[in-house]
Design a protein around this motif. Structure first.
Motif, PDB file in Angstrom:
ATOM      1  N   MET A  83      51.196  28.128   2.680  1.00  0.00           N
ATOM      2  CA  MET A  83      52.031  26.963   2.414  1.00  0.00           C
ATOM      3  C   MET A  83      52.785  26.598   3.682  1.00  0.00           C
ATOM      4  O   MET A  83      53.190  27.468   4.459  1.00  0.00           O
ATOM      5  CB  MET A  83      52.977  27.189   1.236  1.00  0.00           C
ATOM      6  N   ALA A  84      52.925  25.290   3.913  1.00  0.00           N
ATOM      7  CA  ALA A  84      53.642  24.769   5.079  1.00  0.00           C
ATOM      8  C   ALA A  84      54.966  24.185   4.609  1.00  0.00           C
ATOM      9  O   ALA A  84      55.008  23.375   3.671  1.00  0.00           O
ATOM     10  CB  ALA A  84      52.809  23.711   5.789  1.00  0.00           C
ATOM     11  N   VAL A  85      56.045  24.596   5.284  1.00  0.00           N
ATOM     12  CA  VAL A  85      57.402  24.215   4.893  1.00  0.00           C
ATOM     13  C   VAL A  85      58.116  23.620   6.099  1.00  0.00           C
ATOM     14  O   VAL A  85      58.075  24.194   7.189  1.00  0.00           O
ATOM     15  CB  VAL A  85      58.181  25.449   4.381  1.00  0.00           C
TER      16      VAL A  85
ATOM     17  N   GLU B 121      50.469  33.227   3.693  1.00  0.00           N
ATOM     18  CA  GLU B 121      50.998  32.754   4.971  1.00  0.00           C
ATOM     19  C   GLU B 121      51.989  31.632   4.721  1.00  0.00           C
ATOM     20  O   GLU B 121      51.740  30.745   3.894  1.00  0.00           O
ATOM     21  CB  GLU B 121      49.852  32.240   5.849  1.00  0.00           C
ATOM     22  N   VAL B 122      53.123  31.695   5.435  1.00  0.00           N
ATOM     23  CA  VAL B 122      54.098  30.609   5.396  1.00  0.00           C
ATOM     24  C   VAL B 122      54.162  30.007   6.800  1.00  0.00           C
ATOM     25  O   VAL B 122      54.443  30.717   7.768  1.00  0.00           O
ATOM     26  CB  VAL B 122      55.497  31.105   4.968  1.00  0.00           C
ATOM     27  N   VAL B 123      53.895  28.720   6.901  1.00  0.00           N
ATOM     28  CA  VAL B 123      53.949  28.015   8.183  1.00  0.00           C
ATOM     29  C   VAL B 123      55.217  27.170   8.189  1.00  0.00           C
ATOM     30  O   VAL B 123      55.407  26.313   7.323  1.00  0.00           O
ATOM     31  CB  VAL B 123      52.724  27.118   8.400  1.00  0.00           C
ATOM     32  N   VAL B 124      56.091  27.419   9.142  1.00  0.00           N
ATOM     33  CA  VAL B 124      57.326  26.648   9.297  1.00  0.00           C
ATOM     34  C   VAL B 124      57.077  25.615  10.399  1.00  0.00           C
ATOM     35  O   VAL B 124      56.757  25.978  11.531  1.00  0.00           O
ATOM     36  CB  VAL B 124      58.504  27.559   9.678  1.00  0.00           C
ATOM     37  N   PHE B 125      57.206  24.333  10.056  1.00  0.00           N
ATOM     38  CA  PHE B 125      56.882  23.305  11.049  1.00  0.00           C
ATOM     39  C   PHE B 125      58.067  22.395  11.350  1.00  0.00           C
ATOM     40  O   PHE B 125      58.907  22.115  10.497  1.00  0.00           O
ATOM     41  CB  PHE B 125      55.657  22.486  10.631  1.00  0.00           C
ATOM     42  N   ASP B 126      58.108  21.951  12.621  1.00  0.00           N
ATOM     43  CA  ASP B 126      59.092  20.989  13.100  1.00  0.00           C
ATOM     44  C   ASP B 126      58.454  19.611  13.160  1.00  0.00           C
ATOM     45  O   ASP B 126      57.268  19.440  12.825  1.00  0.00           O
ATOM     46  CB  ASP B 126      59.595  21.385  14.500  1.00  0.00           C
TER      47      ASP B 126
END
Length: 342
Positions: free
Chosen positions: A48-50, A82-87
């Motif tokens: 997941m992308a957060v 998987e956790v994807v932290v995006f700017d």
């Protein structure tokens, strides 16, 4: 955020040392190891992308910590790998957010809390130096994930950290696995590495029988949920482009109030190797796409295989991202399980 790099490189480094630093350079044995590795069971993953922006909008450190804790709990409850932290940055900027331990940006903060909570309690002191961002983590409920074993519990695998001391008899590496004594492993590894140890059935830690360090994916290959990895992406396009899985994500889902409405029971997700579910911030995924120079002229339907509204007819004008994550992951439970069980 150096801790992220430590965990992500662990498998590669350990496997290299298993193959090259154990005093056995026989070609036939190396070929057998390669053949064995090629037969590893391929387990589908869910990522997941957060957006990091959800932290920037929180007024206090304590509330930001609680929000990050909610995301960690959701990831664990729904077995996210998987956790994807995006700017929403146009340029990579050398990924400084990952290297500067004093960085208080939303991305650095969120990643640090997620990584800290994913780590078994008995390893945290060794792997995480004191940091202001961790001031309120004691208020958070534990994840109680399967790899967070207690001192009295025995399991086929345990997470551990290599220590400086060596076994007095053999000189082998000792690993703190959260038990009354350190475990002996039959490889020579540098101290301070997080590793996964196959504990076997012999519960006698006084035995000279060494344990084996294995890939962190090994428990998952046997059906256990073994926590999540954390990755940073400087914008939404790099979430997809810099995927850490070989071959990338083969099915990508976006969530938005502007998405298509489909009942969970009617949703058909094709068979996948690596599924990604993306969540937007205050202004939604649309803003992240609009601010990404690599996605100019594209809309959400061009980027995602599915673009869904997982909570139609909402009573509130807004659904917070941390709320949307719980709602959506529950919504996707049945469709994903149909794929995995099919």
């Amino acid at each position: 955020m150096a801790k992220k790099n430590k965990k992500q490189t662990t498998d590669t480094e350990v496997e290299a040392e298993l193959n090259g630093n154990n005093g056995d350079n026989d070609d036939s044995r190396n070929k057998k190891k390669l053949k064995k590795n090629s037969k590893r069971k391929k387990i589908p993953t869910v990522s997941m992308a957060v957006p990091a922006s959800i932290i920037d909008n929180v007024p206090t450190l304590e509330l930001a910590t609680r929000l990050a804790g909610q995301i960690a709990r959701a990831a664990t409850i729904f077995r996210i790998n998987e956790v994807v932290v995006f700017d929403n940055k146009s340029n990579l900027e050398n990924d400084s957010v990952l290297d500067n331990l004093d960085d208080e940006s939303g991305a650095a903060f969120l990643m640090r809390i997620l990584q800290y909570l994913e780590t078994p309690q008995y390893l945290r002191k060794a792997l995480f130096p004191m940091h202001n961002s961790l001031r309120f983590v004691g208020l958070l409920p534990p994840l109680d994930a399967p790899h967070h074993l207690r001192k009295h519990e025995w399991g086929p695998y345990r997470e551990g950290v290599t220590v400086k001391e060596r076994d007095s008899n053999s000189g082998a590496t000792l690993v703190d696995v959260g038990l009354v004594k350190n475990a002996i492993v039959d490889q020579i590894l540098e101290p301070g590495k997080r590793v996964t140890v196959a504990m076997g059935t012999n519960r006698n830690l006084d035995s000279d029988l060494p344990r084996q360090v294995v890939s962190s994916s090994k428990p998952s290959e046997e059906g256990a949920y073994w926590g999540y990895r954390v990755r940073y992406a400087h914008n939404i396009s790099s979430v997809f482009k810099d995927c850490s899985y070989k071959g990338g994500y083969d099915f990508i889902i976006g969530t938005s109030e502007h998405g298509q409405i489909i009942k969970s029971s009617d949703l058909e997700i094709p068979s996948f190797r690596h599924l990604l579910i993306a969540f937007g911030g205050l202004a939604g995924l649309e803003e992240s796409i609009e601010e990404d120079d690599n996605l100019k002229g594209k809309n959400a339907q061009d980027i995602f295989n599915l673009y869904l509204n997982t909570c139609p007819h909402q009573g509130s004008r807004t659904i917070r991202t941390e709320e949307a994550i719980f709602i959506s992951l529950q919504y996707f439970q049945e469709p994903i399980n149909r794929v995995l069980e099919g």
